[in-house]
Design an enzyme around this catalytic site. Structure first.
Site, PDB file in Angstrom:
ATOM      1  N   THR A 108       0.849  -1.183   0.000  1.00 37.24           N
ATOM      2  CA  THR A 108       0.000   0.000   0.000  1.00 37.24           C
ATOM      3  C   THR A 108       0.889   1.238   0.000  1.00 37.24           C
ATOM      4  OG1 THR A 108      -1.828  -1.066   1.150  1.00 37.24           O
ATOM      5  CG2 THR A 108      -1.664   1.321   1.375  1.00 37.24           C
TER       6      THR A 108
ATOM      7  N   ARG B 168     -14.661  -6.901  -0.162  1.00 32.36           N
ATOM      8  CA  ARG B 168     -14.024  -6.345   1.029  1.00 32.36           C
ATOM      9  C   ARG B 168     -13.349  -5.011   0.732  1.00 32.36           C
ATOM     10  NH1 ARG B 168      -8.458  -4.800   2.435  1.00 32.36           N
ATOM     11  NH2 ARG B 168      -8.308  -4.922   4.712  1.00 32.36           N
ATOM     12  N   ILE B 169     -13.535  -4.062   1.635  1.00 30.65           N
ATOM     13  CA  ILE B 169     -12.877  -2.765   1.548  1.00 30.65           C
ATOM     14  C   ILE B 169     -12.161  -2.508   2.864  1.00 30.65           C
ATOM     15  CG2 ILE B 169     -13.233  -0.271   1.364  1.00 30.65           C
ATOM     16  CD1 ILE B 169     -15.676  -0.914  -0.401  1.00 30.65           C
ATOM     17  N   GLY B 170     -10.910  -2.101   2.785  1.00 27.22           N
ATOM     18  CA  GLY B 170     -10.121  -1.855   3.983  1.00 27.22           C
ATOM     19  C   GLY B 170     -10.131  -0.395   4.399  1.00 27.22           C
TER      20      GLY B 170
ATOM     21  N   THR C  61      -0.845   2.130   6.588  1.00 28.00           N
ATOM     22  CA  THR C  61      -0.687   0.902   5.831  1.00 28.00           C
ATOM     23  C   THR C  61      -0.682  -0.274   6.793  1.00 28.00           C
ATOM     24  OG1 THR C  61       0.784  -0.385   4.393  1.00 28.00           O
ATOM     25  CG2 THR C  61       1.838   1.211   5.861  1.00 28.00           C
ATOM     26  N   GLY C  62      -1.399  -1.341   6.439  1.00 27.91           N
ATOM     27  CA  GLY C  62      -1.431  -2.498   7.319  1.00 27.91           C
ATOM     28  C   GLY C  62      -2.753  -3.229   7.220  1.00 27.91           C
TER      29      GLY C  62
ATOM     30  N   GLY D 208      -6.213  -3.477   7.459  1.00 31.29           N
ATOM     31  CA  GLY D 208      -7.175  -2.394   7.464  1.00 31.29           C
ATOM     32  C   GLY D 208      -8.309  -2.504   8.446  1.00 31.29           C
TER      33      GLY D 208
END
Length: 325
Positions: free
Chosen positions: A191, A219-221, A242-243, A245
């Site tokens: 990311t 899926r959405i982070g 970043t990571g 989510g």
């Protein structure tokens, strides 16, 4: 020479001198995750650092020429979106169905205006679409086909989903499908994000991602969620995350850093560390970059590495990958 003329030129010289002394800062990340020098060899490390350096140098050039924080965030992220090295744009990871779905967001600290797109499959540079949503719509987030339709109407570049294909990302999906296991932290890597303080004193933050390898059900982070993966406020800071989510969304991670600075008077680095500690306590992994209104920076993470770097108007610069580097 008349006194008024002398005073005019003196004022002009002082004004130009003041302009040249204005400070700016650009900070970037290219993802955090499980990294080691065995997994990322010297050749790969050189490639990553070269691309991070290219992004920073572009940001530095633009800021030195008087560009706004928003312009810089978009163009710097474009550099990383167009590279197959990162999980954003060209190098986006694959979903369970074997396609690429991308998310991005951007926020301006001066106006608190923001824009985001989620689950898009054909927009070459999602960060550009996020900016278009921010500047040319009444909404904050658009998703899927609707976001693509909006991007087309805005004249943004549309590409076939195959544009995002890279062999390494495809093989990563195949390995996960074969082992029928949950993805590991190393798949978070990639990311991208950028935070900027420009010479006018304005902050901006942006984030772009391909999400999680093998993700399902749309899926959405956190990356397109304002306040979770991205946040900017001229009174405090600009932040990009970043990571994993899901944890960032639950924590309201990015906004919480700003709140810690606003309500507890913490400095940026302390606020970022406190939030990373919360992430760790929840057994989440990842990192964050930030810049405050004075140009102080933070690059914090709880993994073994994070692709990261910063450059200031003073010439101070750093590019790193691993912990304690």
């Amino acid at each position: 020479m008349r006194l008024s003329t002398v005073l005019f030129f003196a004022f002009l010289i002082l004004s130009l001198s003041g302009q040249s002394q204005k400070k700016y800062t650009v900070v970037i990340h290219g993802g955090a995750g499980v990294m080691s020098k065995e997994l990322i060899n010297e050749t790969a490390r050189s490639e990553y650092k070269a691309k991070l350096n290219e992004a920073l140098e572009l940001g530095n050039k633009m800021l030195a020429e008087g560009a706004t924080a928003t312009d810089v965030v978009v163009k710097v992220i474009n550099i990383m979106e167009d590279s197959p090295l990162f999980n954003a744009g060209k190098g986006a990871v694959f979903t369970h169905e074997g396609v690429n779905e991308l998310d991005a967001s951007i926020m301006e600290g001066r106006t608190l205006n923001a824009g985001a797109v989620a689950g898009v499959r054909d927009i070459k540079n999602p960060i550009n679409a996020a900016r278009a949503v921010m500047e040319h719509s009444e909404h904050v987030m658009l998703s899927g086909p609707g976001a693509s339709q909006f991007a087309k109407e805005q004249g943004l570049e549309i590409v076939p989903n195959t544009y995002f294909y890279t062999e390494s990302r495809y093989q990563s999906l195949q390995q996960l499908l074969k082992k029928e296991r949950e993805r590991t932290g190393k798949d978070n890597t990639g990311t991208v994000g950028c935070v900027v303080l420009d010479s006018y004193g304005n902050l901006c933050a942006g984030t772009s991602t391909g999400g999680m390898t093998n993700k399902r059900y749309g899926r959405i982070g956190d990356s397109p969620v304002i306040g979770a993966g991205t946040y900017a406020n001229n009174n405090t800071c600009a932040v990009s995350c970043t990571g994993h989510g899901e944890y960032y969304i639950r924590l309201g991670f990015a906004r919480d850093i700003s709140a810690l600075m606003e309500y507890k008077n913490l400095d940026l680095q302390t606020a970022c560390r406190e939030e990373i500690n919360k992430l760790t306590n929840m057994r989440g992994t990842g990192g964050v970059i930030g810049v405050d209104k004075q140009g102080n920076i933070a690059m914090e993470f709880n993994t073994s590495g994070m692709f990261r770097g910063y450059l200031k108007s003073s010439g101070e610069k750093e590019i790193a990958i691993f912990e304690n580097e």
